[in-house]
Design a protein around this motif. Structure first.
Motif: not given
Length: 215
Positions: A26, A28-31, A204, A208, A213-215
């Motif tokens: 998570l 790694q994928e999201y801010d 998550v 949201k 937000q995604k990185r």
């Protein structure tokens, strides 16, 4: 804007282990920043917990964590040794506990360095991933290195600041209970607890709603 969440976590909890790589993914994928907050297992906080529980409870947990691991394709094996010394037949917790205190204190020291989640991930892979005698040799040192930490530094702090670290760990437990839960793993976001590895998707969804937000 980077969102933050707290994860309350124990080295003895197989559910914590099963959730950890998802917490890492998570971030790694999201801010998202996860603050790893270590607590002592129920075996330390409530030594008679296992003796009071229904006989089927422990049997069910063993079956449940195994099928979750199989479903998620995560290696899982009984820890050797168990981070908690316990007679599984009688469920009695031993008075002498050579592993859990130093492990948890080192985890808290890792959190001071912003790498508590990475340390939890690497060490739990040893304990629950089938590494025999994970506490010997270079296993823990190598795990710390993979997490970007100096093992000797963590060990020294765990020994020299044991009382202070235990106070922080107790504070973590109080914060978890104040958020509305008592067990691990629990992710707390803006005061709302999400208990268990099966509530990560729900957490998550909530984040949201708050702008994750995604990185």
């Amino acid at each position: 804007m980077t969102l933050e969440a707290d994860v309350y976590w124990s080295f003895r909890s197989p559910y914590s282990y099963l959730a950890t790589r998802r917490y890492v993914a998570l971030c790694q994928e999201y801010d998202l920043r996860i603050n790893q907050r270590f607590v002592y297992p129920l075996a330390i906080r409530e030594p008679d917990f296992f003796e009071k529980n229904h006989p089927n409870w422990l049997r069910y947990v063993f079956k449940d964590v195994l099928r979750i691991a199989q479903y998620m394709d995560i290696p899982l094996a009984p820890p050797n040794p168990d981070p908690i010394v316990q007679d599984i037949r009688t469920r009695k917790i031993a008075d002498e506990q050579p592993y859990i205190f130093s492990l948890t204190r080192m985890g808290q020291a890792a959190s001071h360095r912003g790498k508590g989640l990475a340390f939890a991930d690497e060490v739990s892979r040893l304990i629950w991933g089938g590494v025999k005698d994970w506490h010997t040799g270079d296993h823990l040192e190598d795990a710390a290195t993979r997490a970007g930490l100096e093992f000797a530094e963590l060990k020294s702090e765990a020994e020299s600041r044991a009382e202070e670290l235990d106070k922080e760990i107790a504070d973590n437990q109080q914060a978890l209970e104040a958020a509305g839960h008592w067990g691990v793993p629990t992710l707390v976001f803006e005061g709302e607890p999400f208990f268990g590895q099966d509530r990560i998707d729900l957490a998550v969804w909530r984040m949201k709603q708050k702008g994750l937000q995604k990185r």
